[in-house]
Design a protein around this motif. Structure first.
Motif, PDB file in Angstrom:
ATOM      1  N   THR A  19     -17.293 -26.147 -11.268  1.00 19.82           N
ATOM      2  CA  THR A  19     -17.594 -27.525 -10.884  1.00 19.82           C
ATOM      3  C   THR A  19     -16.958 -27.849  -9.561  1.00 19.82           C
ATOM      4  O   THR A  19     -15.786 -27.572  -9.325  1.00 19.82           O
ATOM      5  CB  THR A  19     -17.074 -28.497 -11.957  1.00 19.82           C
ATOM      6  N   SER A  20     -17.722 -28.465  -8.685  1.00 24.19           N
ATOM      7  CA  SER A  20     -17.209 -28.795  -7.358  1.00 24.19           C
ATOM      8  C   SER A  20     -16.173 -29.898  -7.429  1.00 24.19           C
ATOM      9  O   SER A  20     -16.285 -30.844  -8.214  1.00 24.19           O
ATOM     10  CB  SER A  20     -18.358 -29.237  -6.445  1.00 24.19           C
ATOM     11  N   THR A  21     -15.144 -29.786  -6.615  1.00 24.83           N
ATOM     12  CA  THR A  21     -14.146 -30.847  -6.489  1.00 24.83           C
ATOM     13  C   THR A  21     -14.316 -31.580  -5.177  1.00 24.83           C
ATOM     14  O   THR A  21     -13.429 -32.263  -4.713  1.00 24.83           O
ATOM     15  CB  THR A  21     -12.722 -30.254  -6.556  1.00 24.83           C
ATOM     16  N   THR A  22     -15.511 -31.440  -4.585  1.00 27.01           N
ATOM     17  CA  THR A  22     -15.771 -32.059  -3.298  1.00 27.01           C
ATOM     18  C   THR A  22     -15.663 -33.571  -3.387  1.00 27.01           C
ATOM     19  O   THR A  22     -16.163 -34.198  -4.317  1.00 27.01           O
ATOM     20  CB  THR A  22     -17.186 -31.698  -2.818  1.00 27.01           C
ATOM     21  N   ASP A  23     -15.020 -34.185  -2.409  1.00 23.43           N
ATOM     22  CA  ASP A  23     -14.944 -35.635  -2.315  1.00 23.43           C
ATOM     23  C   ASP A  23     -16.270 -36.132  -1.758  1.00 23.43           C
ATOM     24  O   ASP A  23     -16.556 -36.018  -0.573  1.00 23.43           O
ATOM     25  CB  ASP A  23     -13.791 -36.034  -1.390  1.00 23.43           C
ATOM     26  N   THR A  24     -17.105 -36.703  -2.619  1.00 16.75           N
ATOM     27  CA  THR A  24     -18.445 -37.089  -2.194  1.00 16.75           C
ATOM     28  C   THR A  24     -18.454 -38.336  -1.345  1.00 16.75           C
ATOM     29  O   THR A  24     -19.505 -38.744  -0.853  1.00 16.75           O
ATOM     30  CB  THR A  24     -19.343 -37.322  -3.424  1.00 16.75           C
ATOM     31  N   SER A  25     -17.320 -38.968  -1.128  1.00 14.21           N
ATOM     32  CA  SER A  25     -17.285 -40.158  -0.285  1.00 14.21           C
ATOM     33  C   SER A  25     -16.754 -39.855   1.106  1.00 14.21           C
ATOM     34  O   SER A  25     -16.598 -40.747   1.915  1.00 14.21           O
ATOM     35  CB  SER A  25     -16.400 -41.238  -0.935  1.00 14.21           C
ATOM     36  N   ARG A  26     -16.468 -38.579   1.383  1.00 15.34           N
ATOM     37  CA  ARG A  26     -15.872 -38.251   2.669  1.00 15.34           C
ATOM     38  C   ARG A  26     -16.884 -38.464   3.790  1.00 15.34           C
ATOM     39  O   ARG A  26     -18.094 -38.302   3.578  1.00 15.34           O
ATOM     40  CB  ARG A  26     -15.374 -36.805   2.691  1.00 15.34           C
ATOM     41  N   PRO A  27     -16.450 -38.805   4.983  1.00 11.63           N
ATOM     42  CA  PRO A  27     -17.375 -38.983   6.096  1.00 11.63           C
ATOM     43  C   PRO A  27     -17.965 -37.652   6.522  1.00 11.63           C
ATOM     44  O   PRO A  27     -17.429 -36.587   6.235  1.00 11.63           O
ATOM     45  CB  PRO A  27     -16.493 -39.571   7.210  1.00 11.63           C
ATOM     46  N   ALA A  28     -19.099 -37.735   7.224  1.00 12.09           N
ATOM     47  CA  ALA A  28     -19.779 -36.518   7.663  1.00 12.09           C
ATOM     48  C   ALA A  28     -18.887 -35.679   8.564  1.00 12.09           C
ATOM     49  O   ALA A  28     -18.166 -36.193   9.405  1.00 12.09           O
ATOM     50  CB  ALA A  28     -21.071 -36.875   8.398  1.00 12.09           C
ATOM     51  N   VAL A  29     -18.930 -34.372   8.352  1.00  9.98           N
ATOM     52  CA  VAL A  29     -18.213 -33.442   9.211  1.00  9.98           C
ATOM     53  C   VAL A  29     -18.942 -33.387  10.540  1.00  9.98           C
ATOM     54  O   VAL A  29     -20.147 -33.160  10.602  1.00  9.98           O
ATOM     55  CB  VAL A  29     -18.175 -32.035   8.580  1.00  9.98           C
ATOM     56  N   ARG A  30     -18.236 -33.609  11.635  1.00  8.94           N
ATOM     57  CA  ARG A  30     -18.864 -33.575  12.954  1.00  8.94           C
ATOM     58  C   ARG A  30     -18.911 -32.143  13.456  1.00  8.94           C
ATOM     59  O   ARG A  30     -17.896 -31.497  13.629  1.00  8.94           O
ATOM     60  CB  ARG A  30     -18.075 -34.441  13.933  1.00  8.94           C
ATOM     61  N   THR A  31     -20.123 -31.627  13.640  1.00  7.42           N
ATOM     62  CA  THR A  31     -20.266 -30.321  14.246  1.00  7.42           C
ATOM     63  C   THR A  31     -20.398 -30.511  15.744  1.00  7.42           C
ATOM     64  O   THR A  31     -20.276 -31.610  16.263  1.00  7.42           O
ATOM     65  CB  THR A  31     -21.505 -29.599  13.689  1.00  7.42           C
ATOM     66  N   ASP A  32     -20.635 -29.442  16.474  1.00  4.99           N
ATOM     67  CA  ASP A  32     -20.791 -29.552  17.913  1.00  4.99           C
ATOM     68  C   ASP A  32     -21.973 -30.459  18.246  1.00  4.99           C
ATOM     69  O   ASP A  32     -22.974 -30.485  17.540  1.00  4.99           O
ATOM     70  CB  ASP A  32     -21.014 -28.163  18.495  1.00  4.99           C
ATOM     71  N   ARG A  33     -21.867 -31.181  19.356  1.00  3.79           N
ATOM     72  CA  ARG A  33     -22.928 -32.112  19.749  1.00  3.79           C
ATOM     73  C   ARG A  33     -24.268 -31.407  19.890  1.00  3.79           C
ATOM     74  O   ARG A  33     -25.301 -31.909  19.470  1.00  3.79           O
ATOM     75  CB  ARG A  33     -22.576 -32.779  21.077  1.00  3.79           C
ATOM     76  N   VAL A  34     -24.268 -30.262  20.548  1.00  4.89           N
ATOM     77  CA  VAL A  34     -25.479 -29.479  20.777  1.00  4.89           C
ATOM     78  C   VAL A  34     -25.157 -28.018  20.521  1.00  4.89           C
ATOM     79  O   VAL A  34     -24.087 -27.538  20.890  1.00  4.89           O
ATOM     80  CB  VAL A  34     -25.993 -29.654  22.228  1.00  4.89           C
ATOM     81  N   LEU A  35     -26.090 -27.305  19.874  1.00  8.28           N
ATOM     82  CA  LEU A  35     -25.951 -25.870  19.668  1.00  8.28           C
ATOM     83  C   LEU A  35     -27.063 -25.162  20.433  1.00  8.28           C
ATOM     84  O   LEU A  35     -28.165 -25.702  20.575  1.00  8.28           O
ATOM     85  CB  LEU A  35     -26.057 -25.500  18.192  1.00  8.28           C
ATOM     86  N   LEU A  36     -26.774 -23.963  20.923  1.00  6.98           N
ATOM     87  CA  LEU A  36     -27.810 -23.149  21.531  1.00  6.98           C
ATOM     88  C   LEU A  36     -28.385 -22.228  20.470  1.00  6.98           C
ATOM     89  O   LEU A  36     -27.686 -21.379  19.915  1.00  6.98           O
ATOM     90  CB  LEU A  36     -27.270 -22.315  22.691  1.00  6.98           C
ATOM     91  N   GLY A  37     -29.665 -22.401  20.169  1.00  3.87           N
ATOM     92  CA  GLY A  37     -30.339 -21.511  19.247  1.00  3.87           C
ATOM     93  C   GLY A  37     -30.676 -20.201  19.933  1.00  3.87           C
ATOM     94  O   GLY A  37     -31.252 -20.186  21.017  1.00  3.87           O
ATOM     95  N   CYS A  38     -30.328 -19.093  19.310  1.00  3.41           N
ATOM     96  CA  CYS A  38     -30.436 -17.782  19.959  1.00  3.41           C
ATOM     97  C   CYS A  38     -31.646 -16.979  19.508  1.00  3.41           C
ATOM     98  O   CYS A  38     -31.713 -15.763  19.739  1.00  3.41           O
ATOM     99  CB  CYS A  38     -29.156 -16.994  19.705  1.00  3.41           C
ATOM    100  N   MET A  39     -32.634 -17.637  18.901  1.00  3.55           N
ATOM    101  CA  MET A  39     -33.805 -16.933  18.400  1.00  3.55           C
ATOM    102  C   MET A  39     -34.570 -16.230  19.509  1.00  3.55           C
ATOM    103  O   MET A  39     -35.236 -15.214  19.264  1.00  3.55           O
ATOM    104  CB  MET A  39     -34.726 -17.911  17.676  1.00  3.55           C
ATOM    105  N   GLY A  40     -34.496 -16.734  20.741  1.00  2.00           N
ATOM    106  CA  GLY A  40     -35.252 -16.153  21.835  1.00  2.00           C
ATOM    107  C   GLY A  40     -34.583 -14.989  22.534  1.00  2.00           C
ATOM    108  O   GLY A  40     -35.162 -14.403  23.464  1.00  2.00           O
ATOM    109  N   LEU A  41     -33.374 -14.629  22.126  1.00  2.00           N
ATOM    110  CA  LEU A  41     -32.656 -13.532  22.775  1.00  2.00           C
ATOM    111  C   LEU A  41     -33.032 -12.189  22.157  1.00  2.00           C
ATOM    112  O   LEU A  41     -33.368 -12.108  20.979  1.00  2.00           O
ATOM    113  CB  LEU A  41     -31.147 -13.743  22.638  1.00  2.00           C
ATOM    114  N   GLY A  42     -32.971 -11.134  22.961  1.00  4.40           N
ATOM    115  CA  GLY A  42     -33.088  -9.792  22.403  1.00  4.40           C
ATOM    116  C   GLY A  42     -34.416  -9.087  22.579  1.00  4.40           C
ATOM    117  O   GLY A  42     -34.607  -8.006  22.033  1.00  4.40           O
ATOM    118  N   GLY A  43     -35.347  -9.678  23.311  1.00  6.49           N
ATOM    119  CA  GLY A  43     -36.624  -8.991  23.514  1.00  6.49           C
ATOM    120  C   GLY A  43     -37.681  -9.426  22.526  1.00  6.49           C
ATOM    121  O   GLY A  43     -37.704 -10.561  22.068  1.00  6.49           O
TER     122      GLY A  43
END
Length: 323
Positions: free
Chosen positions: A2-26
């Protein structure tokens, strides 16, 4: 478990922008990548860093693993780079070939093996974030949780999340997982607005045509699951590749706002997502260094869109008044 996660916690802030790398590699085939592919990856990574983007989104299937491999080459020849960035990858999709169809696979042993393979290609000891790429209807959430917690205990993955999952699927997995799920990656943009339309078309005939799983955005907000948007620039539909009257009108408005605010059209399009209370983090998919740099304002500045400006963009893109 059973999860003990605090369901009232504020959203975790990730990086503002991520670079998607799907186009790399040929190409999208098993053929080897070339030195030119590594150089192109290095140019894209450098443009991202120059633009304030330090998070990079991968998946084990991108270019049949070559996207991770060329990125690993760049890491190997750039001392100190790994410590400056956030590495995120995904697994759970098996590509089809001549002998087998493509399927989803979130079995515990598969997850562990795929992470180990990604780490080898990326030439790193750990992933900062691992996302489960697609829901697997045959998956056992308890088995998934056991595998993820094992990866965490071994120090191979620091945080976990999901991709393309609805609220019920997230809740079912979290109920078995001690570690809090940190992110959910969905297709979200001015073009793909069903995640937003779902919340305002309640009790209207148009609601039946939305199709987005109701309550998913609200669930993520309430439970601290950060939202990431893939295809946030909508393949350039509002920055040069317009196809419909609505897209042309929206592109004109985007350009007008960009000029007024001294920024780029790409930044305005991304600001529209970031301005939402969920503080959505766009995952830009371009590998063009100039276009990556055009997103700098979204990576380093707070969204400069007023209440009415945000609504003008939405209404213009949808091509109809709100209900």
């Amino acid at each position: 478990m059973t999860s003990t996660t605090d369901t009232s916690r504020p959203a975790v802030r990730t990086d503002r922008v991520l670079l998607g790398c799907m186009g790399l590699g040929g190409g999208w085939d098993p053929s080897p990548y070339t030195p030119a592919d590594v150089d192109a990856a290095e140019a894209a990574i450098q443009a991202a860093l120059e633009s304030g983007i330090t998070a990079f989104d991968h998946a084990d299937i991108y270019r049949h693993g070559k996207a991770e491999a060329v990125f690993g080459e760049v890491l190997a020849r750039t001392p100190g780079l790994r410590e400056r960035i956030t590495l995120q990858s995904k697994c759970g999709i098996r590509l089809g070939d001549e002998d087998r169809p493509g399927i989803y696979d979130l079995r515990g042993a598969t997850l562990v093996r795929k992470v180990e393979e990604s780490l080898t290609r990326l030439r790193t000891d750990a992933l900062d974030v691992l996302l489960l790429h697609r829901p697997d209807p045959l998956a056992d959430p308890a088995e998934i949780a056991e595998a993820l917690e094992s990866l965490h205990r071994q120090g191979l993955v620091r945080r976990f999340g999901v991709s393309n999952m609805n609220a019920a699927q997230i809740a079912r997995l979290q109920a078995h997982l001690e570690l809090p799920l940190a992110a959910n990656q969905l297709e979200m943009s001015l073009l793909r607005r069903d995640w937003l339309e779902d919340g305002v078309l309640v009790n209207t005939p148009a609601s039946a045509g939305v199709g987005f799983p109701a309550g998913t955005v609200e669930h993520c907000l309430h439970h601290g699951v950060a939202l990431q948007a893939w295809a946030p620039l909508a393949q350039g539909r509002y920055t040069g590749r317009q196809q419909t009257p609505e897209e042309h009108a929206t592109a004109e408005l985007v350009t007008e706002l960009a000029k007024a605010k001294g920024t780029t059209p790409e930044t305005v399009v991304l600001w529209w997502l970031q301005r939402h209370p969920a503080r959505i983090s766009p995952v830009i998919g371009t590998t063009n260094p100039d276009r990556i740099r055009a997103c700098r304002g979204a990576a380093v500045d707070d969204p400069d869109l007023g209440h009415e400006e945000w609504y003008r963009l939405w209404i213009t893109a949808r091509g109809a008044a709100l209900p």
